[in-house]
Design an enzyme around this catalytic site. Structure first.
Site, PDB file in Angstrom:
ATOM      1  N   ARG A 150     -44.056 140.214 125.445  1.00 57.29           N
ATOM      2  CA  ARG A 150     -44.110 140.183 126.915  1.00 57.29           C
ATOM      3  C   ARG A 150     -43.001 139.322 127.507  1.00 57.29           C
ATOM      4  O   ARG A 150     -43.028 139.040 128.697  1.00 57.29           O
ATOM      5  CB  ARG A 150     -45.457 139.636 127.360  1.00 57.29           C
ATOM      6  CG  ARG A 150     -45.757 138.261 126.766  1.00 57.29           C
ATOM      7  CD  ARG A 150     -46.979 137.672 127.385  1.00 57.29           C
ATOM      8  NE  ARG A 150     -47.468 136.543 126.609  1.00 57.29           N
ATOM      9  CZ  ARG A 150     -48.484 135.799 126.963  1.00 57.29           C
ATOM     10  NH1 ARG A 150     -49.127 136.079 128.071  1.00 57.29           N
ATOM     11  NH2 ARG A 150     -48.889 134.797 126.226  1.00 57.29           N
ATOM     12  N   ASP A 206     -44.642 131.214 114.472  1.00 54.17           N
ATOM     13  CA  ASP A 206     -43.889 131.886 115.535  1.00 54.17           C
ATOM     14  C   ASP A 206     -43.803 131.012 116.790  1.00 54.17           C
ATOM     15  O   ASP A 206     -43.070 131.344 117.715  1.00 54.17           O
ATOM     16  CB  ASP A 206     -44.513 133.247 115.874  1.00 54.17           C
ATOM     17  CG  ASP A 206     -46.007 133.161 116.119  1.00 54.17           C
ATOM     18  OD1 ASP A 206     -46.721 132.745 115.192  1.00 54.17           O
ATOM     19  OD2 ASP A 206     -46.457 133.479 117.226  1.00 54.17           O
TER      20      ASP A 206
HETATM   21  P1  AMP Z   1     -48.631 133.657 121.998  1.00 52.74           P
HETATM   22  O1  AMP Z   1     -50.075 133.458 121.693  1.00 52.74           O
HETATM   23  O2  AMP Z   1     -48.333 133.642 123.484  1.00 52.74           O
HETATM   24  O3  AMP Z   1     -47.737 132.730 121.236  1.00 52.74           O
HETATM   25  O4  AMP Z   1     -48.290 135.131 121.540  1.00 52.74           O
HETATM   26  C1  AMP Z   1     -48.364 135.593 120.213  1.00 52.74           C
HETATM   27  C2  AMP Z   1     -47.740 136.945 120.130  1.00 52.74           C
HETATM   28  O5  AMP Z   1     -48.486 137.880 120.928  1.00 52.74           O
HETATM   29  C3  AMP Z   1     -46.319 137.024 120.634  1.00 52.74           C
HETATM   30  O6  AMP Z   1     -45.650 137.979 119.859  1.00 52.74           O
HETATM   31  C4  AMP Z   1     -46.478 137.494 122.056  1.00 52.74           C
HETATM   32  O7  AMP Z   1     -45.333 138.149 122.533  1.00 52.74           O
HETATM   33  C5  AMP Z   1     -47.645 138.442 121.939  1.00 52.74           C
HETATM   34  N1  AMP Z   1     -48.429 138.542 123.182  1.00 52.74           N
HETATM   35  C6  AMP Z   1     -49.326 137.650 123.667  1.00 52.74           C
HETATM   36  N2  AMP Z   1     -49.856 138.075 124.823  1.00 52.74           N
HETATM   37  C7  AMP Z   1     -49.270 139.266 125.095  1.00 52.74           C
HETATM   38  C8  AMP Z   1     -49.388 140.215 126.154  1.00 52.74           C
HETATM   39  N3  AMP Z   1     -50.229 140.039 127.182  1.00 52.74           N
HETATM   40  N4  AMP Z   1     -48.625 141.330 126.060  1.00 52.74           N
HETATM   41  C9  AMP Z   1     -47.782 141.547 125.043  1.00 52.74           C
HETATM   42  N5  AMP Z   1     -47.639 140.698 124.015  1.00 52.74           N
HETATM   43  C10 AMP Z   1     -48.369 139.569 124.036  1.00 52.74           C
HETATM   44 MG    MG Z   2     -45.884 132.444 120.893  1.00 50.70          MG
END
Ligand code: AMP
Ligand code: MG
Length: 500
Positions: free
Chosen positions: A104, A263
């Protein structure tokens, strides 16, 4: 003053004059997916951060123009930008996920400022990318406010972090546990490369890509290593050292990241991806800020060990460039670097000017006491600067923070003896301590108040008030005293999860 003069000499740029230099886009296509942001419906400005605008040499008055919203809501593309979503993988809660990537977020491009620094301009919540895995590609206003405020608060505390230029809001509905509103965070960082950016190619067996990425990161961000004969080993060593120091900073300030997946680990040693983070109110060794972290994998006191575990994943991903023996030797440095930095930070918090062997015990006994008495971590250290070393002094205000008075008195006697042993002068020590023990941190309930006003009333004033407050966390700002008070009881009910 000198900064102001320097700034005057720099030509403040209009948005259309930003100087782009997209080095990541020059890497092979295997590293990203090129795509434009998906425009946010009915965008409006929620908050703009002048301090971060300076990093881009951006004229702050640009924030008041309709173009600002158009460019940072994804409607229009900044001239020179080459938008892309970065590919990465990662170990999430210990399990390897072979493909993540910016689901995103979109890197608009890299802006080079007059000082020669290059800053990624990154839109978080810019619509679904090839890496979205079925998710909606959006970020909610709530989580965007938390990341915006916390990254700037961390910067002001002197802790390495990504920065944030502003938030663009919208009335676009987004489904999470409830329906929320979508927003975009404009994030800045020297680079968004993560440990997982290396892991993805290592586990695909694409050694050439691992090497390409390592060469790129070294050439762009670790220039001093470029010509070293064992540059990959030195690179890993530098990431180990930066990460160890970063986590020492978190531990000393009482910050829990919440989701230390590989990540979310920056290759630059920056605090990256603010999700369910938390500053501790009452000190608790096993503090878990993330409601979804049932097993406490990322509990406060687990952070140093998790950082080392994550670094071992990075070492594994670099195993085609760094031998096992080299990697083990480098990883073995984590603990001593962490301990030395944490020790130095805690000594400064205690106002100790010299280092002595018994200091580690003094710190540990104090943490035990804070933990057992659920004492507010930030306020304890701020109040400790008023400690009177005269043996007749009762130090009542400090003592009143504890329920176990005899235990506090015993610790205070040790502390007094330690201060006397180095001839510490109360006034001078207070000055040093107030410069390192913040009066204001982004307590969960403070962020929540800003979120409630923003979400329920479109009232963004509290965001800006907090931003100004947290920009000077060590200043008394007496008129803002209420923001340093112990949290209200209702804040104990606040639940922060991965939902964002
Ligand atoms: P995060 O928990 O924000 O570190 O995200 C973990 C992974 O999930 C990353 O690859 C983000 O890009 C993906 N991600 C989290 N929320 C979304 C969303 N609403 N739409 C698309 N990808 C998401
Ligand atoms: Mg992340």
């Amino acid at each position: 003053m000198r900064r102001a003069v320097e700034r005057e000499r720099v030509h403040m740029r209009k948005l259309t004059e930003l100087q782009f230099d997209n080095s990541y886009a020059r890497l092979p296509e295997a590293f990203y997916a090129k795509l434009a942001p998906t425009p946010l419906a009915d965008p409006h400005l929620v908050s703009f951060n002048e301090a971060a605008a300076e990093l881009l040499d951006l004229d702050p008055s640009e924030a008041q123009t309709p173009e600002f919203i158009a460019y940072f809501s994804g409607q229009k593309l900044l001239p020179g930008a080459e938008p892309l979503a970065m590919l990465y993988a990662g170990h999430q809660f210990g399990v390897y996920v072979p493909q993540l990537g910016d689901g995103r977020a979109i890197l608009l491009g890299e802006v080079r400022n007059a000082r020669g620094e290059r800053w990624d301009v990154h839109l978080k919540g810019a619509g679904a990318t090839r890496y979205a895995r079925g998710f909606d590609g959006r970020a909610v206003l709530r989580s965007t406010i938390r990341e915006y405020l916390c990254s700037e608060a961390m910067h002001a505390l002197g802790i390495p972090t990504t920065r944030a230029l502003g938030i663009v809001g919208s009335d676009e509905p987004v489904q999470r546990e409830t329906i929320e509103r979508a927003a975009l965070l404009v994030r800045l960082a020297p680079t968004h490369v993560r440990f997982g950016s290396f892991e993805v190619f290592h586990y695909r067996g694409q050694r050439e890509r691992v090497k390409e990425l390592a060469d790129y990161v070294i050439a762009e961000h670790f220039i001093e290593l470029t010509h070293a004969p064992d540059k990959y080993r030195n690179f890993l060593a530098e990431v180990v050292a930066r990460t160890a120091r970063l986590v020492a900073e978190w531990q000393a300030v009482g910050f829990a990241h919440g989701v230390m997946n590989t990540d979310n680990m920056s290759i630059m040693g920056l605090t990256l991806d603010y999700g369910p983070f938390g500053f501790m109110d009452a000190f608790e060794f096993a503090f878990i800020c993330n409601h979804s972290d049932y097993a406490g994998r990322y509990a406060f006191n687990a952070q140093p060990a998790v950082a080392l575990w994550n670094l071992s994943c990075l070492a594994q991903a670099l195993s085609s460039l760094v031998t096992r023996e080299e990697a083990v030797a480098v990883l073995d440095k984590f603990q001593p670097i962490f301990a030395a930095h944490y020790g130095a930070l805690m000594r400064r918090k205690l106002g100790l000017a010299s280092a002595r062997a018994e200091d580690a015990d003094l710190v540990l006994q104090l943490l035990d006491l804070l933990n057992a008495n659920a004492v507010d971590y930030t306020n304890f250290f701020r109040r400790l600067s008023d400690f009177t070393s005269d043996s007749a002094a009762s130090n009542e205000a400090l003592r009143d923070m504890f329920t176990e008075l005899a235990a506090f008195d015993a610790w205070a006697a040790n502390y007094r003896a330690r201060l006397l042993a180095e001839g510490s002068a109360d006034d001078e020590r207070k000055r040093r301590m107030d410069a390192v023990n913040p009066k204001y941190v982004l307590r969960n309930y403070l962020a929540q108040n800003a979120i409630t006003a923003a979400v329920e009333q479109h009232d963004y004033t509290e965001i800006d008030r907090l931003l100004a407050l947290l920009r000077c966390p060590f200043d008394e700002q007496t008129e803002m005293d209420v923001y340093a008070a112990s949290p209200p009881r209702w804040s104990e009910q606040l639940v922060v999860s991965c939902s964002s």
